[in-house]
Design an enzyme around this catalytic site. Structure first.
Site, short mmCIF file in Angstrom:
data_model
loop_
_atom_site.label_atom_id
_atom_site.label_comp_id
_atom_site.label_asym_id
_atom_site.label_seq_id
_atom_site.Cartn_x
_atom_site.Cartn_y
_atom_site.Cartn_z
N THR A 217 2.73 -2.04 4.24
CA THR A 217 2.80 -0.61 3.95
C THR A 217 4.10 -0.30 3.21
O THR A 217 5.07 -1.04 3.30
CB THR A 217 2.79 0.24 5.23
N ASP A 218 4.11 0.81 2.50
CA ASP A 218 5.37 1.36 2.04
C ASP A 218 6.13 1.85 3.27
O ASP A 218 5.62 1.82 4.39
CB ASP A 218 5.12 2.49 1.05
N ALA A 219 7.37 2.30 3.07
CA ALA A 219 8.25 2.64 4.18
C ALA A 219 7.58 3.58 5.19
O ALA A 219 6.97 4.58 4.81
CB ALA A 219 9.52 3.27 3.65
N ALA B 194 0.85 -1.19 0.00
CA ALA B 194 0.00 0.00 0.00
C ALA B 194 0.88 1.24 0.00
O ALA B 194 1.85 1.33 0.75
CB ALA B 194 -0.91 0.00 1.22
#
Length: 469
Positions: free
Chosen positions: A154-156, A106
């Protein structure tokens, strides 16, 4: 090769759709501006890596490439209507889900029109909450409407579009509550675990949501067979693994991709093939963007592409010089001498014959790394080769080695090439094409003319239609 060294989960394919030429983060990281092409290539990527036991995680849901900002540094919503999204990003993700995609990443990308769809009374904060923190996007759209039951990462977790939305102590458990199963990267492990535990204790993360996330994590590992392997079995012994890296057949594929991928976008002066007989004296000019950013750190490794190309062209019998700009020369001076040099920078202007008498061909090489933008930055000096003002005096080739949208900043050039990267095999293929040993085979998968009329200067309307299509 990735499997050999123990990789079993890949944050790819990138299934973003490049619809905004000003977007600085996916310009050469995604397949295309066309949803059907993105889906076709992504399905093949997914099939290929799954054959090697690697789980793909398509990204960045709900889709980058619409806004012109970078989610690493700012909010960057996806502004499409529900109908537009369904026909583009929804079509891509839906096709991947049907094919058995096991996971997605995401993005910290809001999708305000779909939030309105689920909640017409949504607040401004709810409308522009990044997907990683939005129950409307991850639970109602992804899980509910699209029926995706795979793993969500999640992305970072240190990117600004996420960290600026709320306090980190709330953000981490909210990501899980919204529908993420794992968040990517710690700031500090002990602190972040504490925030997660507090979020569980105070009810942000329910037992039901926690069990769902854990089930998906364990299920993904089981689907890869990791529960049947000792840690020592996941990665091959070092000698065996390294024996699979850099095999000739793999390098041949890379060279083939470069050969088929390089695009001659604009060619109005019939300059090819170049030769030592017609273009003996060549000037190479490095074209730069804004200094800094993560991309600059990566790009700083190894020799400059201009140096590599110089050596390649000299082996072919050309006499090659690399332009050193006045700005670069000034930075080499002691600080006390710089101001005086800056004051006389316009003295660099000189007769056009200084170019026409000394060079038969000028090649501009642009390697502009992503930052807040990915635009060419011209120097303060005028009348120097840094800026291709001389396209009507000296035959000029402009080559982009990253971003495919630089025609917006050099609409006057008559010969423009998109090569997409500066790897040795790409530069070698590029030289072969300029010398006429190989045809330009690439077809642009985005609008390299950037939707602008002046970038088509000198091209007949029939050729423009072919190039865009």
């Amino acid at each position: 090769e990735a499997s050999a060294i123990g990789c079993n989960w890949s944050f790819a394919p990138i299934v973003d759709i490049n619809r905004n030429w000003r977007n600085p983060i996916i310009s050469n990281r995604c397949w295309s501006g066309d949803a059907d092409m993105v889906l076709e290539y992504s399905l093949e990527y997914m099939r290929g890596i799954m054959e090697s036991g690697i789980a793909p995680a398509a990204k960045h849901f709900p889709g980058d490439g619409i806004d012109e900002r970078d989610q690493h540094l700012s909010f960057a919503p996806n502004w499409l209507s529900c109908e537009e999204w369904d026909a583009t990003f929804g079509k891509v993700y839906g096709g991947l889900f049907e094919a058995g995609l096991p996971s997605i990443m995401a993005g910290h990308i809001a999708l305000p029109e779909y939030v309105k769809y689920f909640n017409p009374e949504a607040t401004t904060e709810e409308l522009y909450m990044p997907a990683t923190l939005s129950k409307y996007i991850l639970t109602d759209l992804l899980r509910g409407k699209m029926k995706f039951n795979g793993l969500v990462v999640t992305d970072a977790s240190h990117m600004v579009a996420m960290t600026s939305a709320m306090k980190r102590s709330e953000m981490l458990p909210t990501a899980i509550a919204a529908g993420s199963d794992i968040f990517l990267f710690f700031n500090d492990p002990d602190e972040d675990f504490g925030y997660m535990m507090d979020g569980y204790k105070n009810g942000i993360i329910t037992d039901e949501r926690l069990n769902e996330a854990l089930t998906r994590i364990l299920g993904t590992k089981a689907a890869l067979g990791l529960h049947k392997k000792a840690k020592t079995e996941i990665m091959m012994p070092k000698e065996e693994a390294m024996a699979r890296i850099g095999l000739p057949e793999n390098k041949a594929i890379a060279a083939e991709v470069a050969d088929k991928g390089i695009v001659l976008v604009k060619n109005t002066e019939d300059i090819f093939p170049i030769s030592p007989e017609k273009h003996k004296r060549i000037l190479l000019v490095d074209v730069k963007g804004t200094e800094g950013g993560f991309g600059a750190l990566i790009g700083a490794q190894g020799p400059k592409p201009s140096q590599i190309m110089k050596e390649m062209l000299e082996k072919e019998g050309f006499e090659v010089s690399i332009w050193e700009s006045p700005a670069d020369k000034i930075m080499k001076l002691p600080p006390e001498e710089r101001m005086a040099a800056i004051g006389s920078i316009y003295a660099a202007k000189r007769p056009i014959t200084d170019l026409t008498d000394n060079y038969d061909l000028i090649i501009n090489l642009a390697i502009v790394n992503p930052n807040t933008d990915q635009r060419i930055q011209w120097p303060a000096s005028k009348g120097t080769p840094d800026i291709p003002f001389y396209v009507n005096e000296v035959p000029t080739i402009f080559i982009s080695l990253q971003c495919p949208f630089h025609l917006a900043d050099v609409p006057q050039v008559k010969t423009y090439i998109n090569a997409y990267d500066n790897k040795d095999f790409t530069l070698s293929s590029l030289v072969d094409k300029m010398l006429g040993r190989s045809e330009f085979k690439g077809v642009s998968s985005v609008d390299a003319f950037c939707g602008l009329g002046d970038t088509k200067y000198g091209i007949s309307s029939q050729l423009i239609s072919c190039a865009v299509n």
